[in-house]
Design a protein around this motif. Structure first.
Motif, PDB file in Angstrom:
ATOM      1  N   SER A 169      30.430  45.744  51.634  1.00 54.08           N
ATOM      2  CA  SER A 169      31.255  45.091  51.057  1.00 54.08           C
ATOM      3  C   SER A 169      32.468  45.747  50.631  1.00 54.08           C
ATOM      4  N   PHE A 170      33.446  45.036  50.229  1.00 53.15           N
ATOM      5  CA  PHE A 170      34.797  45.553  49.527  1.00 53.15           C
ATOM      6  C   PHE A 170      34.723  45.156  48.199  1.00 53.15           C
ATOM      7  N   VAL A 171      34.977  46.013  47.183  1.00 55.83           N
ATOM      8  CA  VAL A 171      34.376  45.701  45.729  1.00 55.83           C
ATOM      9  C   VAL A 171      36.197  45.987  45.305  1.00 55.83           C
ATOM     10  N   ALA A 172      36.434  44.993  44.440  1.00 50.45           N
ATOM     11  CA  ALA A 172      37.736  45.043  43.646  1.00 50.45           C
ATOM     12  C   ALA A 172      37.382  45.386  42.043  1.00 50.45           C
ATOM     13  N   ILE A 173      37.879  46.413  41.445  1.00 51.86           N
ATOM     14  CA  ILE A 173      37.463  46.542  40.173  1.00 51.86           C
ATOM     15  C   ILE A 173      38.615  46.425  39.209  1.00 51.86           C
ATOM     16  N   HIS A 174      38.434  45.516  38.202  1.00 48.12           N
ATOM     17  CA  HIS A 174      39.536  44.756  37.591  1.00 48.12           C
ATOM     18  C   HIS A 174      39.330  44.996  36.099  1.00 48.12           C
ATOM     19  N   ASP A 175      40.433  45.355  35.143  1.00 49.93           N
ATOM     20  CA  ASP A 175      40.493  45.176  33.710  1.00 49.93           C
ATOM     21  C   ASP A 175      40.310  43.829  33.371  1.00 49.93           C
ATOM     22  N   ALA A 176      39.392  43.559  32.377  1.00 52.48           N
ATOM     23  CA  ALA A 176      39.231  42.180  31.898  1.00 52.48           C
ATOM     24  C   ALA A 176      40.527  41.660  31.142  1.00 52.48           C
ATOM     25  N   VAL A 177      41.381  42.541  30.759  1.00 55.17           N
ATOM     26  CA  VAL A 177      42.400  42.305  29.787  1.00 55.17           C
ATOM     27  C   VAL A 177      43.701  42.258  30.618  1.00 55.17           C
ATOM     28  N   ARG A 178      43.592  42.202  31.882  1.00 57.08           N
ATOM     29  CA  ARG A 178      44.824  41.983  32.676  1.00 57.08           C
ATOM     30  C   ARG A 178      44.852  40.453  33.394  1.00 57.08           C
ATOM     31  N   PRO A 179      44.644  39.630  32.370  1.00 60.24           N
ATOM     32  CA  PRO A 179      44.648  38.020  32.820  1.00 60.24           C
ATOM     33  C   PRO A 179      45.814  37.352  33.735  1.00 60.24           C
ATOM     34  N   LEU A 180      46.877  37.940  33.875  1.00 55.93           N
ATOM     35  CA  LEU A 180      47.990  37.389  34.786  1.00 55.93           C
ATOM     36  C   LEU A 180      47.970  37.784  35.798  1.00 55.93           C
ATOM     37  N   ILE A 181      47.140  38.320  36.354  1.00 56.01           N
ATOM     38  CA  ILE A 181      47.106  39.003  37.965  1.00 56.01           C
ATOM     39  C   ILE A 181      47.161  37.520  38.872  1.00 56.01           C
ATOM     40  N   SER A 182      47.988  37.792  39.706  1.00 63.68           N
ATOM     41  CA  SER A 182      48.257  36.567  40.769  1.00 63.68           C
ATOM     42  C   SER A 182      47.300  36.224  41.760  1.00 63.68           C
ATOM     43  N   LYS A 183      47.160  35.264  42.293  1.00 60.43           N
ATOM     44  CA  LYS A 183      46.276  34.899  43.684  1.00 60.43           C
ATOM     45  C   LYS A 183      46.726  35.555  44.830  1.00 60.43           C
ATOM     46  N   GLN A 184      47.993  35.840  44.891  1.00 59.83           N
ATOM     47  CA  GLN A 184      48.701  36.498  45.948  1.00 59.83           C
ATOM     48  C   GLN A 184      48.462  37.902  45.886  1.00 59.83           C
ATOM     49  N   LEU A 185      48.411  38.632  44.551  1.00 63.36           N
ATOM     50  CA  LEU A 185      48.111  40.005  44.602  1.00 63.36           C
ATOM     51  C   LEU A 185      46.562  40.232  45.023  1.00 63.36           C
ATOM     52  N   ILE A 186      45.970  39.544  44.373  1.00 65.83           N
ATOM     53  CA  ILE A 186      44.661  39.550  44.847  1.00 65.83           C
ATOM     54  C   ILE A 186      44.132  39.554  46.253  1.00 65.83           C
ATOM     55  N   ASP A 187      44.691  38.513  46.755  1.00 63.40           N
ATOM     56  CA  ASP A 187      44.172  38.404  48.232  1.00 63.40           C
ATOM     57  C   ASP A 187      44.950  39.613  49.131  1.00 63.40           C
ATOM     58  N   ASN A 188      46.197  40.019  48.823  1.00 63.37           N
ATOM     59  CA  ASN A 188      46.743  40.841  49.445  1.00 63.37           C
ATOM     60  C   ASN A 188      45.942  42.354  49.330  1.00 63.37           C
ATOM     61  N   SER A 189      45.486  42.584  48.147  1.00 69.28           N
ATOM     62  CA  SER A 189      44.988  43.801  47.739  1.00 69.28           C
ATOM     63  C   SER A 189      43.814  43.837  48.618  1.00 69.28           C
ATOM     64  N   TYR A 190      42.801  43.055  48.812  1.00 68.71           N
ATOM     65  CA  TYR A 190      41.470  43.018  49.713  1.00 68.71           C
ATOM     66  C   TYR A 190      42.068  43.057  51.135  1.00 68.71           C
ATOM     67  N   LYS A 191      43.037  42.360  51.487  1.00 67.50           N
ATOM     68  CA  LYS A 191      43.497  42.478  52.905  1.00 67.50           C
ATOM     69  C   LYS A 191      43.875  44.191  53.221  1.00 67.50           C
ATOM     70  N   LYS A 192      44.729  44.657  52.327  1.00 64.35           N
ATOM     71  CA  LYS A 192      45.209  46.012  52.474  1.00 64.35           C
ATOM     72  C   LYS A 192      44.086  46.959  52.483  1.00 64.35           C
ATOM     73  N   ALA A 193      43.190  46.723  51.628  1.00 62.83           N
ATOM     74  CA  ALA A 193      41.962  47.736  51.405  1.00 62.83           C
ATOM     75  C   ALA A 193      41.241  47.686  52.635  1.00 62.83           C
ATOM     76  N   ILE A 194      41.104  46.456  53.283  1.00 62.64           N
ATOM     77  CA  ILE A 194      40.297  46.614  54.523  1.00 62.64           C
ATOM     78  C   ILE A 194      41.246  47.200  55.791  1.00 62.64           C
ATOM     79  N   GLU A 195      42.356  47.192  55.654  1.00 66.38           N
ATOM     80  CA  GLU A 195      43.197  47.855  56.965  1.00 66.38           C
ATOM     81  C   GLU A 195      43.398  49.317  56.727  1.00 66.38           C
ATOM     82  N   ILE A 196      43.411  49.828  55.398  1.00 60.43           N
ATOM     83  CA  ILE A 196      43.711  51.334  55.094  1.00 60.43           C
ATOM     84  C   ILE A 196      42.450  52.189  54.598  1.00 60.43           C
TER      85      ILE A 196
END
Length: 226
Positions: A99-126
């Motif tokens: 799997s690919f695992v995102a580790i995120h600070d609980a106290v960053r509640p304003l992260i956008s859906k776009q940043l989450i999805d793009n981060s996973y996509k880029k991690a798989i690519e590179i």
């Protein structure tokens, strides 16, 4: 089919917030901060399995909060450790599939859906990614009584999520804990792995001080009216 996980690390205290309530449980627009963070990942297209790391003493309190706020977004609670390093270690020890695992600070509640999805996509690519923003302020390095100007376009302010393949994370977190391990990238980097940076978001703020909570409320209200 690739599997996805999100490890949300919620081990913070309320010390710098000048409150006895840990930051992740403070109310942000009438909902605990941690619930906003969980919802952000749950509403992403990636749909990762969510692991929330809390100190053992806070598990019952969290259960009561979920009941009080009728919060039923699926997630698994993991017991935290003495340091953030050990908390993440406890979480990844429960993952036994590729799997690919995102580790995120609980106290960053304003992260956008776009940043989450793009981060996973880029991690798989590179192979891996951490999100960061370039410094907009002038920066100086203080060392041994001297200060030195640094080119600010070479300075990045690191955020989360930080996303890695589980195999790399498991290998990295078998290392003995070092005080220099300030985030997951520094742990993985100690294996000799190259760390890839992608653009984060200015709104992806970390709630550390009282002013941060006020700013988060303002940004959240602005987003809801757009």
């Amino acid at each position: 089919m690739m599997k996805y996980y999100a490890v949300i690390v919620a081990g913070g205290s309320g010390n710098r917030m000048q409150t006895e309530t840990p930051k992740q449980f403070l109310l942000l627009n009438n909902l605990p901060v941690l619930m906003h963070t969980i919802k952000a990942f749950a509403h992403s297209d990636t749909q990762p399995k969510i692991l929330v790391v809390l100190h053992q003493d806070q598990h019952n309190y969290w259960k009561r909060l979920c009941n009080e706020f009728n919060f039923n977004v699926p997630h698994q609670i993991i017991a935290g450790g003495s340091e953030r390093f050990h908390s993440v270690q406890n979480a990844i020890d429960t993952i036994d599939e590729d799997s690919f695992v995102a580790i995120h600070d609980a106290v960053r509640p304003l992260i956008s859906k776009q940043l989450i999805d793009n981060s996973y996509k880029k991690a798989i690519e590179i192979g891996n990614v951490i999100v960061a923003v370039q410094s907009s302020d002038s920066v100086r390095l203080s060392k041994e009584g001297q200060t030195l100007a640094i080119k600010r376009n070479e300075v990045y302010l690191v955020q989360t999520p930080q996303i890695f393949n589980i195999a790399i994370l498991k290998a990295a977190y078998k290392q003995p804990f070092e005080a220099s391990f300030t985030d997951d990238a520094s742990v993985v980097e100690a294996l000799g792995e190259k760390i890839n940076i992608i653009d984060g978001e200015r709104n992806n703020i970390k709630i550390t001080y009282p002013i941060d909570l006020e700013l988060a409320e303002m940004l959240l209200n602005k987003n809801e009216t757009v």
